[in-house]
Design a protein around this motif. Structure first.
Motif, PDB file in Angstrom:
ATOM      1  N   GLY A   1       0.816  -1.209   0.000  1.00 27.38           N
ATOM      2  CA  GLY A   1       0.000   0.000   0.000  1.00 27.38           C
ATOM      3  C   GLY A   1       0.846   1.254   0.000  1.00 27.38           C
ATOM      4  N   PRO A   2       0.209   2.425  -0.057  1.00 23.69           N
ATOM      5  CA  PRO A   2       0.941   3.690  -0.167  1.00 23.69           C
ATOM      6  C   PRO A   2       1.886   3.971   0.995  1.00 23.69           C
ATOM      7  CG  PRO A   2      -1.395   4.063   0.262  1.00 23.69           C
ATOM      8  CD  PRO A   2      -1.252   2.626  -0.095  1.00 23.69           C
ATOM      9  N   ASP A   3       1.485   3.619   2.206  1.00 30.20           N
ATOM     10  CA  ASP A   3       2.375   3.852   3.350  1.00 30.20           C
ATOM     11  C   ASP A   3       3.636   2.999   3.235  1.00 30.20           C
ATOM     12  OD1 ASP A   3       0.674   5.704   4.429  1.00 30.20           O
ATOM     13  OD2 ASP A   3      -0.307   4.291   5.795  1.00 30.20           O
ATOM     14  N   ALA A   4       3.467   1.766   2.737  1.00 27.43           N
ATOM     15  CA  ALA A   4       4.618   0.887   2.565  1.00 27.43           C
ATOM     16  C   ALA A   4       5.541   1.414   1.475  1.00 27.43           C
ATOM     17  CB  ALA A   4       4.156  -0.532   2.233  1.00 27.43           C
ATOM     18  N   VAL A   5       4.966   1.983   0.416  1.00 23.51           N
ATOM     19  CA  VAL A   5       5.771   2.580  -0.645  1.00 23.51           C
ATOM     20  C   VAL A   5       6.596   3.731  -0.086  1.00 23.51           C
ATOM     21  CG1 VAL A   5       5.679   3.908  -2.795  1.00 23.51           C
ATOM     22  CG2 VAL A   5       4.238   1.884  -2.520  1.00 23.51           C
ATOM     23  N   ARG A   6       5.961   4.598   0.710  1.00 17.37           N
ATOM     24  CA  ARG A   6       6.676   5.720   1.329  1.00 17.37           C
ATOM     25  C   ARG A   6       7.823   5.230   2.214  1.00 17.37           C
ATOM     26  NH1 ARG A   6       3.824  10.703   2.450  1.00 17.37           N
ATOM     27  NH2 ARG A   6       2.066  10.994   1.047  1.00 17.37           N
ATOM     28  N   ALA A   7       7.537   4.217   3.038  1.00 15.06           N
ATOM     29  CA  ALA A   7       8.557   3.697   3.949  1.00 15.06           C
ATOM     30  C   ALA A   7       9.734   3.107   3.172  1.00 15.06           C
ATOM     31  CB  ALA A   7       7.948   2.636   4.865  1.00 15.06           C
ATOM     32  N   ALA A   8       9.441   2.388   2.077  1.00 16.27           N
ATOM     33  CA  ALA A   8      10.504   1.786   1.277  1.00 16.27           C
ATOM     34  C   ALA A   8      11.333   2.855   0.574  1.00 16.27           C
ATOM     35  CB  ALA A   8       9.907   0.821   0.262  1.00 16.27           C
ATOM     36  N   LEU A   9      10.689   3.927   0.130  1.00 14.11           N
ATOM     37  CA  LEU A   9      11.420   5.037  -0.490  1.00 14.11           C
ATOM     38  C   LEU A   9      12.395   5.674   0.499  1.00 14.11           C
ATOM     39  CD1 LEU A   9       8.507   6.653  -2.504  1.00 14.11           C
ATOM     40  CD2 LEU A   9      10.702   5.962  -3.504  1.00 14.11           C
ATOM     41  N   VAL A  10      11.931   5.902   1.704  1.00 17.09           N
ATOM     42  CA  VAL A  10      12.794   6.484   2.735  1.00 17.09           C
ATOM     43  C   VAL A  10      13.944   5.532   3.062  1.00 17.09           C
ATOM     44  CG1 VAL A  10      12.898   7.216   5.145  1.00 17.09           C
ATOM     45  CG2 VAL A  10      10.983   7.929   3.705  1.00 17.09           C
ATOM     46  N   ARG A  11      13.643   4.234   3.120  1.00 23.65           N
ATOM     47  CA  ARG A  11      14.668   3.222   3.402  1.00 23.65           C
ATOM     48  C   ARG A  11      15.796   3.277   2.383  1.00 23.65           C
ATOM     49  NH1 ARG A  11      12.354  -2.093   1.597  1.00 23.65           N
ATOM     50  NH2 ARG A  11      13.120  -1.268  -0.400  1.00 23.65           N
ATOM     51  N   ASP A  12      15.451   3.391   1.106  1.00 26.61           N
ATOM     52  CA  ASP A  12      16.462   3.318   0.051  1.00 26.61           C
ATOM     53  C   ASP A  12      17.065   4.674  -0.314  1.00 26.61           C
ATOM     54  OD1 ASP A  12      15.976   0.639  -0.013  1.00 26.61           O
ATOM     55  OD2 ASP A  12      15.070   0.585  -2.008  1.00 26.61           O
ATOM     56  N   PHE A  13      16.236   5.722  -0.349  1.00 29.67           N
ATOM     57  CA  PHE A  13      16.694   7.026  -0.827  1.00 29.67           C
ATOM     58  C   PHE A  13      16.897   8.050   0.284  1.00 29.67           C
ATOM     59  CE2 PHE A  13      14.535   5.211  -4.528  1.00 29.67           C
ATOM     60  CZ  PHE A  13      15.426   5.494  -5.557  1.00 29.67           C
ATOM     61  N   GLY A  14      16.340   7.779   1.463  1.00 26.71           N
ATOM     62  CA  GLY A  14      16.360   8.785   2.510  1.00 26.71           C
ATOM     63  C   GLY A  14      15.118   9.664   2.434  1.00 26.71           C
ATOM     64  N   ARG A  15      14.939  10.515   3.415  1.00 26.97           N
ATOM     65  CA  ARG A  15      13.719  11.326   3.509  1.00 26.97           C
ATOM     66  C   ARG A  15      13.590  12.339   2.374  1.00 26.97           C
ATOM     67  NH1 ARG A  15      10.711   9.914   7.323  1.00 26.97           N
ATOM     68  NH2 ARG A  15       9.240  11.501   6.605  1.00 26.97           N
ATOM     69  N   ASP A  16      14.704  12.657   1.702  1.00 27.77           N
ATOM     70  CA  ASP A  16      14.639  13.606   0.596  1.00 27.77           C
ATOM     71  C   ASP A  16      13.774  13.097  -0.547  1.00 27.77           C
ATOM     72  OD1 ASP A  16      16.160  15.390   1.922  1.00 27.77           O
ATOM     73  OD2 ASP A  16      18.003  15.059   0.788  1.00 27.77           O
ATOM     74  N   ALA A  17      13.588  11.776  -0.622  1.00 26.22           N
ATOM     75  CA  ALA A  17      12.744  11.227  -1.681  1.00 26.22           C
ATOM     76  C   ALA A  17      11.302  11.673  -1.514  1.00 26.22           C
ATOM     77  CB  ALA A  17      12.809   9.696  -1.669  1.00 26.22           C
ATOM     78  N   LEU A  18      10.896  11.932  -0.261  1.00 20.03           N
ATOM     79  CA  LEU A  18       9.529  12.370   0.011  1.00 20.03           C
ATOM     80  C   LEU A  18       9.438  13.860   0.249  1.00 20.03           C
ATOM     81  CD1 LEU A  18       8.235   9.557   2.409  1.00 20.03           C
ATOM     82  CD2 LEU A  18       7.965   9.741  -0.065  1.00 20.03           C
ATOM     83  N   GLN A  19      10.538  14.447   0.674  1.00 14.47           N
ATOM     84  CA  GLN A  19      10.535  15.872   0.985  1.00 14.47           C
ATOM     85  C   GLN A  19      11.718  16.533   0.305  1.00 14.47           C
ATOM     86  OE1 GLN A  19      10.697  15.817   5.244  1.00 14.47           O
ATOM     87  NE2 GLN A  19       8.565  15.267   5.474  1.00 14.47           N
ATOM     88  N   PRO A  20      11.646  16.736  -1.016  1.00 11.86           N
ATOM     89  CA  PRO A  20      12.764  17.361  -1.734  1.00 11.86           C
ATOM     90  C   PRO A  20      13.123  18.706  -1.119  1.00 11.86           C
ATOM     91  CG  PRO A  20      11.065  16.587  -3.247  1.00 11.86           C
ATOM     92  CD  PRO A  20      10.491  16.500  -1.866  1.00 11.86           C
ATOM     93  N   ALA A  21      14.358  18.841  -0.721  1.00 15.00           N
ATOM     94  CA  ALA A  21      14.773  20.068  -0.031  1.00 15.00           C
ATOM     95  C   ALA A  21      15.607  20.936  -0.951  1.00 15.00           C
ATOM     96  CB  ALA A  21      15.587  19.709   1.220  1.00 15.00           C
ATOM     97  N   GLY A  22      15.479  22.242  -0.793  1.00 16.15           N
ATOM     98  CA  GLY A  22      16.338  23.178  -1.489  1.00 16.15           C
ATOM     99  C   GLY A  22      16.031  23.366  -2.951  1.00 16.15           C
ATOM    100  N   ALA A  23      14.859  22.993  -3.397  1.00 13.90           N
ATOM    101  CA  ALA A  23      14.533  23.155  -4.814  1.00 13.90           C
ATOM    102  C   ALA A  23      14.490  24.630  -5.168  1.00 13.90           C
ATOM    103  CB  ALA A  23      13.183  22.500  -5.117  1.00 13.90           C
ATOM    104  N   GLU A  24      15.056  24.945  -6.313  1.00  9.36           N
ATOM    105  CA  GLU A  24      15.067  26.331  -6.759  1.00  9.36           C
ATOM    106  C   GLU A  24      13.684  26.714  -7.282  1.00  9.36           C
ATOM    107  OE1 GLU A  24      19.667  26.878  -8.223  1.00  9.36           O
ATOM    108  OE2 GLU A  24      18.117  26.373  -9.678  1.00  9.36           O
ATOM    109  N   VAL A  25      13.193  27.856  -6.887  1.00 12.76           N
ATOM    110  CA  VAL A  25      11.893  28.340  -7.337  1.00 12.76           C
ATOM    111  C   VAL A  25      12.098  29.723  -7.937  1.00 12.76           C
ATOM    112  CG1 VAL A  25       9.543  28.910  -6.682  1.00 12.76           C
ATOM    113  CG2 VAL A  25      10.732  27.042  -5.517  1.00 12.76           C
ATOM    114  N   SER A  26      11.924  29.832  -9.235  1.00 10.54           N
ATOM    115  CA  SER A  26      12.095  31.128  -9.886  1.00 10.54           C
ATOM    116  C   SER A  26      10.831  31.947  -9.704  1.00 10.54           C
ATOM    117  CB  SER A  26      12.375  30.925 -11.380  1.00 10.54           C
ATOM    118  OG  SER A  26      11.266  30.308 -12.012  1.00 10.54           O
ATOM    119  N   ALA A  27      10.889  33.211 -10.124  1.00 11.07           N
ATOM    120  CA  ALA A  27       9.756  34.114  -9.915  1.00 11.07           C
ATOM    121  C   ALA A  27       8.498  33.621 -10.609  1.00 11.07           C
ATOM    122  CB  ALA A  27      10.120  35.510 -10.415  1.00 11.07           C
TER     123      ALA A  27
END
Length: 327
Positions: free
Chosen positions: A203-229
């Motif tokens: 299910g979706p929660d398991a997908v999220r947990a597996a993503l964090v396991r393999d990629f780290g929390r940045d896979a769910l919460q991309p940090a530092g993305a550039e946002v232009s005007a």
């Protein structure tokens, strides 16, 4: 010698017919189990070359999950595709990409690492994420490893009694690395049949947990993305209910949100291929990205073009990987 009586002949025919019936029944039961479980002992996944050479490698859903983890850990550490290929070839040789609990002396896990030789505790080594990470940590200490023959680089990490053994797995590892780092789009497919033998949550929660396991929390919460005007902020991953299924919409980060210089396209296809590799274990039914869609259960399990392909919608479809689960 007297000829058998008609009664004995009939009994013999009945016995042979009965035996044949039970053989067919057993075969049918075996095929049903293989279908339901995704054929856990048989190849259920395939990666093909993104070039015209038509090279291909077939592997099981279990191997697919482990290979995807190895690649995710490597790219998360900023390792190049060559490093991922070295790690995959090593694991194919050492364990067949299986997280085994036995081996020569105290060897364990994907890379047959030994607690007695300082690779970590038994529990750590049997964690695929840790095992891959400690392999890469040792690989970075091998001077010029990207320019060395694969088997030489692997041997300097492993110190195996069979130093030439890794070379034979290089073609398969290169194919896997290209797909699982996102450098070769739409080249990895799986049948996606549910593995009824797994104890892993789905299910979706398991997908999220597996993503964090393999990629780290940045896979769910991309940090530092550039946002232009004139641009919109990268959306947070969402879960929505659609036609009885559950959809995880996974934004692909842009600008500084892309891990260590990787392109948006590479990151997106890595996440998409990762989802397909985990489809049997996590009950994933459909994955879409970049105007392409994979659906579990297709006879050929190919990535098919969607309505967004070749249109302005294709650009919108490139901003997120969409993962539909069955639970």
């Amino acid at each position: 010698m007297p000829e058998p009586s008609p009664t004995l002949k009939r009994r013999g025919r009945l016995f042979r017919a009965g035996a044949a019936f039970f053989v067919l029944l057993a075969l049918a039961g075996y095929l049903v189990v293989q279908y339901v479980t995704g054929g856990t002992g048989k190849p259920g996944c395939k990666v093909v070359s993104g070039k015209a050479d038509q090279e291909a490698y077939e592997f099981t859903p279990e191997q697919a999950v482990n290979a995807a983890t190895i690649a995710a850990v490597g790219t998360g550490r900023g390792m190049p595709e060559r490093a991922v290929a070295i790690a995959l070839a090593t694991s194919i040789q050492e364990s067949g990409l299986r997280n085994i609990r036995h081996g020569d002396r105290d060897s364990l896990g994907l890379f047959q690492q030994r607690p007695s030789q300082g690779w970590g505790t038994k529990k750590q080594i049997l964690d695929p994420t840790y095992a891959a990470g400690i392999f890469y940590e040792h690989l970075t200490k091998v001077k010029g490893y990207t320019k060395l023959p694969l088997t030489v680089a692997a041997q300097r990490v492993q110190r195996s009694g069979f130093p030439e053994a890794y070379a034979k797995h290089e073609p398969d590892a290169v194919l896997l690395a290209a797909a699982l780092t996102g450098n070769s789009p739409a080249t990895l497919t799986c049948q996606g049949r549910v593995d009824a033998t797994t104890t892993q949550a789905a299910g979706p929660d398991a997908v999220r947990a597996a993503l964090v396991r393999d990629f780290g929390r940045d896979a769910l919460q991309p940090a530092g993305a550039e946002v232009s005007a004139g641009s919109k902020p990268t959306p947070s991953p969402t879960v929505s209910t659609q036609a009885g299924s559950r959809t995880v919409t996974l934004p692909v980060p842009v600008g500084k949100g892309v891990a260590k210089g990787r392109s948006v396209r590479q990151r997106g296809w890595q996440l998409a291929h990762w989802a397909v590799a985990n489809s049997s274990a996590l009950h994933i039914e459909r994955v879409s990205y970049g105007g392409r869609e994979w659906t579990a259960g297709n006879t050929d399990s190919q990535w098919r073009t969607t309505g967004a392909q070749g249109t302005s919608g294709a650009e919108k479809d490139a901003d997120a990987v969409r993962i539909v689960t069955g639970q």
